[in-house]
Every structure is written in C-alpha cells, then in structure tokens.
Design an enzyme around this catalytic site. Sequence first.
Site: not given
Ligand SMILES: [Mg+2]
Length: 353
Positions: A19, A21
């Site tokens: 992932d 962010d």
């Molecule tokens: Mg995230």
Amino acid sequence: MLLTSSQPLAHVYDLAMLDLDGVVYVGPDAVQGAAEHVGRARDAGMRVAFITNNASRPPDAVAEHLTALGVKAAPDDVVTSAQAAARVLRDRFGAGARILCLGADGLRAALDEAGLVPLGVAGGEAGEDGGAGDDGADAVASGYGPDLRWGDLMRVAVRIRDGLPWVASNTDHTIPTPYGVAPGHGVLVDMLSRFTGVTPEVAGKPSRPLLDETIRRVGGSRPLMVGDRLDTDIEGARNAGIDSLLVLTGVTGLAELVAAGPALRPTYLSPDLAGLTTAHPAPAGDGERWVLGGWAGSVRDGRLQIEPTEPTEPDEADWWRVAAATAWHHLDTTGAVVDIAGLRVPGRERPAR
Ligand SMILES: [Mg+2]
C-alpha cells in the site's frame, strides 16, 4: 494470532504488495527509511508492487512520484483500483464494451488500456448528446475525481437507478489532502447508493479484484500484502486468503491495534518496512502473560501492562507484538478492549491515548 517466521519475510514470500499512503509515503513525503527497506527486500529476491485504492492518478504519475522520493518504480510496478475496476468490467462485458466514466483521468486511462470504450457523461467533456440514456453504455465505472460535476452525477445516478450495472473503484470514506483529511470516493458511493438503492461492485481493497489484478500483472506465487490500515489492507488480504504485514507508519496506532477483532488482525507486524527483511518471532503466552524478546505483557484491572524482563534494551518490534498478543487474547476471552491510557510506547514521545 501473529504467526512466527524464522526466515526473513523476503525469503518466504516472493511478492510484496505495498500500500502507498502511510506505508511508502505520507502525503508528498517519503516514510523515513522506506526507499532503503524496499531496496533491501528487492535485493533479497522479492518482487515489489505498489498498489493504491486512489483511482485518480494513472500508474506512470504514481511511479514518477515514487521515483522522486528515491523508491525505484516503473509504471508496471504500480496497480490502481481503476485498473482493477477496468478488469472487472472487461471480464463481465468483454472488450469494446462502452463504459460511462464518472471519475478522473486515471479511471478513463485504465478503461482505455483494458480495451473498453470510456464514455463521458452526456453533456460533459466527451458527451455526444444532451440526454441521458441514449449513449449505448453497458455499465458505469466510478472513481475519485475532484472535478466531478453535480450535473454529471445526477445523470449517472438516474442511469444506475434505472438498472445500468455499476462498478466503483473503491469505497474509502477519507482521502488525505494537504489541507486535512477530506471525503473520499466512498462518500459519493454512499450518496449514489442511497439515491439508487443499488450497491456497486467494488474493485479496491478490501475487495479482492485489486489484489488479484496485482498478482496477475506483477507475478509471484507467494504474495504478502503490506499496509497500514486494518479495515482495507489487512481485511482485504484476509478476504483474498493472503498473508499480511501491518506497518505502524500510517493510520494504525496502538489504540486501533489493541481493539482489532479477529477479521482485522495481520499475520505479522512491524514498526516499518524494515520488517520485510527480518524474521518475525511471535510472543509465547500462557493466557496470563505474553513474553517475547525481553518484554512481558499482561492485563491488570483491564489495563495493558508491558514491562521489560531483561536489563538489555529490548526490540521495539517485539514490544508491539507483545502488546497485540496480550490485548487480543484479552479481547477474545473477555470481550473487552484493554485500557492503554498512559502506556509508554517505545520510540514515541507521547504516552498512548
Ligand atoms: Mg495506507
């Protein structure tokens, strides 16, 4: 319960699905050490894919951002929920299907790349007519788009209500912005659902299509999902039957971790991406006391206690593992979330909330 891996994860899994962010970057800035940790995982033989629920930026823009932060990334290493949504639509309606596109450039590009025909909403940029319902669309794709027009939304809402199939890129309720946490595409999905009575098929985490699409594109037979968010990254991995590593550089802190029910618990946890290239011991416990690497965890009067058992400086990662194991056992046996007020978290200045 956390699992033990006596080998570094980069030797056990051949694909890390990161992932972005809260894992690799936070907003515009890199997470400290991320470039170095990703480099080490690659050196150990792991493939690395970067995956995002944000459907607005195309992969080459994301790859450019990562490269600027020192994390080497090619556009093919990036997989977005827009691409996953396009795959879902292509599988269902076939190449050449006409898709009404309610979103930003990234979504339109993904539909195009998948061999679909993206249609602008009638009256919008690519609209060929002024009415609703006569563009021959087979389905609607929706995704985050900061420049969406209310008029377009109204037209699409009517089409969905009247039965046009709908695939949404993701249902995140929030999106981080430079001016604070703002409403994400999930808020628009809720609104459209409320009006139409229709629930869309969702492509992004925690639904399966994004993870399936990543494995299809990047390859790998033993994938590991790596994320900072329990209800998308970790739950998404569980939904797909994939092991997961939770990192603590994003939205999950001690309060979220200790309150996590079984469906939200990661396979492994680590303060940051350094955990990709380390072994992962798991705490041993007798139900009263959980012990690992110089830390002992217990619950007294509902309060989580974690104390050093050795005079040497124990490992920060092991502290978190002991905290999780102790708190989850307590939650499962009593139904109560442990109290963490005032608990000192190693490496963090302020006590826990
Ligand atoms: Mg995230």
